[in-house]
Design an enzyme around this catalytic site. Structure first.
Site, PDB file in Angstrom:
ATOM      1  CB  CYS A  35       1.977  -3.428   5.167  1.00  0.00           C
ATOM      2  SG  CYS A  35       0.377  -3.928   5.814  1.00  0.00           S
TER       3      CYS A  35
ATOM      4  CG  HIS B 212      -0.282   0.092   2.538  1.00  0.00           C
ATOM      5  ND1 HIS B 212       0.175   1.263   3.101  1.00  0.00           N
ATOM      6  CD2 HIS B 212      -0.009  -0.890   3.457  1.00  0.00           C
ATOM      7  CE1 HIS B 212       0.695   1.021   4.282  1.00  0.00           C
ATOM      8  NE2 HIS B 212       0.601  -0.285   4.531  1.00  0.00           N
TER       9      HIS B 212
END
Length: 449
Positions: free
Chosen positions: A369, A352
């Site tokens: 992430c 992301h």
């Protein structure tokens, strides 16, 4: 494939295609007329059809067999007329059918396999519960005389609460997916007779491959190929579930067909040590992005290494640590608004945009992430298909096979060994290993062991 009916790929004989599902049943008497020019003293072919004419409440997983004496079998046609309640298949099944079925006549067709000398025909698939079944078989004597034989019987209806249905599946018809995409089927009831259900699932692809099914619990079965799918091809999954006995007294009630397309080959590799993401498409490198992985101060903050698959994506997503076991009030609690998020596990891992991270390409500072610049994250979001392989190397936390779609973490030998049938399925050939037929579930389970 539309309009074609295939025999099982595991037979030695020649399969005879049967007619499609019909909702009217044509009646004809047993026997046939003497062929013109043949002496009345010539032996007449005799066909025996099981189940016999007039039988009622036949178990739907009973195979239809036709045997010939004094001749050979020329043709066998099977029609099924379900009772209205069985045809509907329940609200959930009807919704699934509307979303998934591209060719109901094809998947409902009862095909069969004829032995080498043409004297025995056995149906490939099970029968719709609660239906009237008509079998019309034509035999030929050595002198060329043909005779027609008919058997009409009814199958046992599936009782409420004992009807196996598909709860969900990935992909769905019409999807274009990556080369690593598995076929995932989630059932609404536990499956005990896994061998019969596996045998009822037929995967056919345009390009050669071999694969197998693995079970994750009693309600989820997953098909994976030995190697990634060859790109740019169509795949069909015929789910011949109607009549399969999934557990004692539990029958599948509806057949389904799934049609999807494998797109271009796109494989992403992320190196935890160099802090780079390299994207290769159809064998050529097309992107090299700076990234920042998990800071690895805890196991939860360590990005998992292994072969992942992209699962779903969100243009905007609220990431709340409470969903991964870190509640509000905890020193490490966080709640972030992120853009261009692509999921690649079920333990909270996404690629992301992270414009606040000033260490892209230099250090790992995330909660697990893959942080990217907004421009790079947007490109990856826009250019990812569900099922694209995403490979992470260099961390000390290995991806579990059941964490998201970590199915490629098993070697092919391990995957095949975990298949109930234990035999590879050639997807460029019709049919499947094993048989969906059976009598007692317990006996079939012992045979599978």
């Amino acid at each position: 494939m539309e309009g074609r009916a295939f025999p099982t790929a595991r037979s030695l004989g020649v399969g005879l295609a049967a007619v499609s599902l019909l909702f009217t049943v044509a009646c004809s008497g047993s026997g046939g007329q003497e062929a013109s020019g043949v002496s009345s003293d010539s032996p007449t072919v005799e066909l025996t059809i099981v189940p016999a004419d007039g039988e009622s409440e036949v178990n739907p997983d009973t195979p239809i067999t036709v045997t010939a004496a004094n001749g050979t079998i020329e043709e066998v046609k099977v029609t099924q007329s379900p009772a209205p309640e069985e045809e509907a298949g329940g609200e959930a099944a009807a919704e699934t059918a509307e979303a998934e079925e591209g060719g109901p006549a094809e998947v409902d067709t009862i095909t069969g396999t004829l032995n080498e000398d043409g004297t025995e025909w056995v149906s490939d698939w099970t029968l719709i519960p609660g239906s009237t079944v008509t079998v019309v078989a034509t035999g030929k004597s050595p002198e060329g005389e043909t005779s027609e034989f008919t058997s009409e019987f009814t199958t046992l209806a599936a009782t409420p609460g004992h009807r196996l249905e598909i709860q969900s599946n990935f992909p769905v018809s019409g999807d274009v997916v990556g080369v690593g995409m598995p076929v995932i089927i989630n059932f609404d009831l536990p499956v005990e007779n896994k061998a019969a259900v596996e045998a009822a699932l037929e995967v056919v692809s345009e390009k050669p491959a071999q694969g197998a099914w693995n079970w994750f619990g009693d309600q989820t079965v997953v098909f994976r190929t030995e190697e990634y799918w060859e790109p740019n091809q169509k795949v069909t999954v015929n789910m011949h579930l109607a009549g399969v006995q999934a557990a004692e007294g539990v029958y599948g009630i509806k057949n389904h067909q799934l049609n999807f397309e494998v797109g271009r080959s796109q494989i992403t590799e992320i190196d935890n040590d160099t802090h780079r993401m390299v994207v290769t498409r159809d064998g050529e490198q097309i992107q090299d992005f700076p990234i920042s992985n998990g800071k690895a101060t805890t196991r939860a903050y360590t990005t998992t290494s292994g072969i992942h698959l992209t699962m779903e994506k969100y243009q905007h997503l609220v990431m709340d640590s409470a969903t991964v076991g870190i509640p509000p009030g905890h020193p490490d609690y966080y709640k972030l608004d992120v853009n261009y998020a692509v999921r690649f596990s079920n333990s909270g891992e996404f690629t992301h945009a992270a414009p606040w991270n000033g260490s892209l390409g230099q250090a790992n500072l995330s909660h697990g992430c893959v942080n990217m610049s907004t421009e790079d994250a947007r490109w990856f979001y826009e250019n990812s298909y569900m099922g694209d392989p995403l490979i992470v190397v260099g961390t000390d936390r290995e991806l579990e096979v059941d964490n998201g779609w970590g199915y490629w973490q098993r070697s092919w030998d391990e995957w095949l060994a975990n298949s109930t049938l234990g035999e590879a399925d050639r997807t460029d050939e019709p049919g499947s290993p094993g048989s969906p037929h059976g009598t007692a579930v317990g006996e079939q389970a012992e045979a599978a062991e």
